[in-house]
Design a protein around this motif. Structure first.
Motif, PDB file in Angstrom:
ATOM      1  N   TYR A   1       0.857  -1.179   0.000  1.00 42.68           N
ATOM      2  CA  TYR A   1       0.000   0.000   0.000  1.00 42.68           C
ATOM      3  C   TYR A   1       0.890   1.225   0.000  1.00 42.68           C
ATOM      4  O   TYR A   1       2.074   1.141   0.313  1.00 42.68           O
TER       5      TYR A   1
ATOM      6  N   CYS B   1       1.292   4.899   1.767  1.00 38.03           N
ATOM      7  CA  CYS B   1       0.847   5.720   2.892  1.00 38.03           C
ATOM      8  C   CYS B   1       0.612   7.154   2.413  1.00 38.03           C
ATOM      9  O   CYS B   1       1.514   7.767   1.829  1.00 38.03           O
ATOM     10  N   PRO B   2      -0.576   7.719   2.648  1.00 41.42           N
ATOM     11  CA  PRO B   2      -0.811   9.112   2.227  1.00 41.42           C
ATOM     12  C   PRO B   2      -0.072  10.130   3.085  1.00 41.42           C
ATOM     13  O   PRO B   2       0.061  11.284   2.686  1.00 41.42           O
TER      14      PRO B   2
ATOM     15  N   TRP C   1     -11.050   5.260   7.666  1.00 38.53           N
ATOM     16  CA  TRP C   1     -12.078   5.780   6.780  1.00 38.53           C
ATOM     17  C   TRP C   1     -12.986   6.692   7.598  1.00 38.53           C
ATOM     18  O   TRP C   1     -13.054   6.581   8.809  1.00 38.53           O
TER      19      TRP C   1
ATOM     20  N   ARG D   1     -11.267   4.022   2.082  1.00 39.37           N
ATOM     21  CA  ARG D   1     -10.284   3.505   3.041  1.00 39.37           C
ATOM     22  C   ARG D   1      -8.866   3.880   2.625  1.00 39.37           C
ATOM     23  O   ARG D   1      -8.524   3.849   1.454  1.00 39.37           O
ATOM     24  N   ARG D   2      -8.063   4.215   3.620  1.00 37.56           N
ATOM     25  CA  ARG D   2      -6.654   4.531   3.388  1.00 37.56           C
ATOM     26  C   ARG D   2      -5.807   3.747   4.375  1.00 37.56           C
ATOM     27  O   ARG D   2      -6.145   3.638   5.545  1.00 37.56           O
ATOM     28  N   HIS D   3      -4.687   3.241   3.898  1.00 32.37           N
ATOM     29  CA  HIS D   3      -3.738   2.495   4.725  1.00 32.37           C
ATOM     30  C   HIS D   3      -2.594   3.444   5.077  1.00 32.37           C
ATOM     31  O   HIS D   3      -1.964   4.008   4.185  1.00 32.37           O
ATOM     32  N   TRP D   4      -2.347   3.619   6.365  1.00 36.77           N
ATOM     33  CA  TRP D   4      -1.322   4.535   6.870  1.00 36.77           C
ATOM     34  C   TRP D   4      -0.324   3.775   7.714  1.00 36.77           C
ATOM     35  O   TRP D   4      -0.683   2.813   8.400  1.00 36.77           O
TER      36      TRP D   4
END
Length: 106
Positions: free
Chosen positions: A55, A57-58, A74, A85-88
């Motif tokens: 993924y 990371c933003p 989210w 959804r975002r994976h950090w």
């Protein structure tokens, strides 16, 4: 008489067709609700043993490699479709209020 080619014992009544399947949230637990200046969020912690994909990371724009513990977030007001959804990285999620968004590098 022909032989049986099916296993005779089944584990606690489970169907052998579903033996490899697990619910999407299996082993991850329920998401926690977090309040922050940027809104209400649902956060699910993913242990490194359950992280199997790459993924981005933003927060830092670096990859989250398989085997790295991280969080999935989210917005709490929405149902949280896959697109929301975002994976950090865990530390990037914790520091998101202290720094601005990172510009995407191509």
């Amino acid at each position: 008489m022909p032989r049986r080619h099916r296993p005779r014992s089944r584990r606690s009544g489970s169907d052998t067709r579903d033996a490899g399947r697990q619910p999407l949230s299996a082993g991850l637990g329920w998401p926690e609700r977090e309040s922050a200046p940027d809104g209400e969020w649902l956060v699910r912690r993913v242990p490194g043993s359950r992280a199997t994909k790459f993924y981005r990371c933003p927060g830092c724009d670096h990859e989250i490699v398989p085997g790295t513990a991280h969080v999935v977030t989210w917005p709490a007001e929405e149902w949280g479709s896959v697109a929301d959804r975002r994976h950090w990285h865990s530390h990037c999620w914790a520091a998101r209020g202290r720094r601005g968004p990172t510009a995407r590098r191509w």
